[in-house]
Scaffold this active site. Sequence first.
Site, PDB file in Angstrom:
ATOM      1  N   PRO A  13       2.110   8.250   7.799  1.00 16.78           N
ATOM      2  CG  PRO A  13       3.862   8.346   6.194  1.00 16.78           C
ATOM      3  CD  PRO A  13       3.592   7.987   7.662  1.00 16.78           C
ATOM      4  CG  ASN A  14      -0.727   8.929   2.650  1.00 13.57           C
ATOM      5  OD1 ASN A  14      -1.240  10.092   2.806  1.00 13.57           O
ATOM      6  ND2 ASN A  14       0.542   8.626   2.518  1.00 13.57           N
TER       7      ASN A  14
ATOM      8  NE  ARG B  25      -3.105   5.164   1.803  1.00 13.94           N
ATOM      9  CZ  ARG B  25      -2.093   4.602   2.549  1.00 13.94           C
ATOM     10  NH1 ARG B  25      -2.130   4.413   3.637  1.00 13.94           N
ATOM     11  NH2 ARG B  25      -1.118   4.334   1.769  1.00 13.94           N
TER      12      ARG B  25
ATOM     13  CE1 TYR C 101      -2.847   0.090   3.309  1.00 14.45           C
ATOM     14  CE2 TYR C 101      -3.459   1.492   1.496  1.00 14.45           C
ATOM     15  CZ  TYR C 101      -2.547   0.963   2.089  1.00 14.45           C
ATOM     16  OH  TYR C 101      -1.050   0.858   1.787  1.00 14.45           O
TER      17      TYR C 101
ATOM     18  CG  ASN D  84       0.763   0.904   9.575  1.00 10.99           C
ATOM     19  OD1 ASN D  84       1.517   1.019   9.060  1.00 10.99           O
ATOM     20  ND2 ASN D  84      -0.501   0.467   9.245  1.00 10.99           N
TER      21      ASN D  84
ATOM     22  CB  ALA E 190       5.006   5.546   2.748  1.00 11.08           C
TER      23      ALA E 190
ATOM     24  CD  GLU F 294       7.519  -3.211  10.413  1.00 10.56           C
ATOM     25  OE1 GLU F 294       8.579  -3.567  10.994  1.00 10.56           O
ATOM     26  OE2 GLU F 294       7.530  -3.103   9.365  1.00 10.56           O
TER      27      GLU F 294
ATOM     28  CG  HIS G 213       3.104  -3.203   7.533  1.00 10.31           C
ATOM     29  ND1 HIS G 213       3.302  -1.757   7.517  1.00 10.31           N
ATOM     30  CD2 HIS G 213       4.150  -3.839   7.957  1.00 10.31           C
ATOM     31  CE1 HIS G 213       4.605  -1.559   7.740  1.00 10.31           C
ATOM     32  NE2 HIS G 213       5.012  -2.707   8.211  1.00 10.31           N
TER      33      HIS G 213
ATOM     34  NE  ARG H 178      -0.272  -2.985  -1.266  1.00  9.15           N
ATOM     35  CZ  ARG H 178      -0.406  -1.807  -0.614  1.00  9.15           C
ATOM     36  NH1 ARG H 178      -0.343  -1.851   0.655  1.00  9.15           N
ATOM     37  NH2 ARG H 178      -0.763  -0.811  -1.369  1.00  9.15           N
TER      38      ARG H 178
END
Length: 154
Positions: A14-15, A22, A27, A83, A86, A107, A109, A116
């Site tokens: 998502p996103n 964004r 990012y 990825n 969330a 995976e 990111h 963070r």
Amino acid sequence: MPAETGRLLIINGPNLNLLGTREPEVYGTATLADVEEICRTAATAHGLAVEVVQSNHEGELVDAIQSVRGSAERPGADGIVINPAAYTHTSVALRDALGAVARPTVEVHISNVHAREEFRRHSYISPVVDAVIAGAGLTGYRLAVDLLAERLQG
Ligand code: DQA
């Protein structure tokens, strides 16, 4: 061009369709199309075919993971770059799907999730994947493709 020796599925959660606009301070300004190009270029160099998908919906991401098993309508995939965005921090469903299909998986990111907020430090996904790359920006996708090529072809 040599015949393709395998297929990778690149899954974005998502996103990530909003990449480029964004939170660019987190990012960057590259887009999802740039992610696709990076993955395609790296995969092609290894003689691998690649498909890139993105969804904002957890169930659609589960379906995408299950699709690596292939069907009469579409080919499967030999490895996964994901990825989960969330859903990394919330989704038992994605974890179970990855465990069920048992493909080499990396995976990724874009940001360093460990630098963070506290809630981003826990991943439901990491225990069922082969490798985790965080904080390398979009280069992480290329590194993931390179690693899967090595695992699949080495
Ligand atoms: C992300 C990190 C996640 O915590 C976040 O929810 C995202 C993107 C990353 O690529 O850095 O959407 O997976």
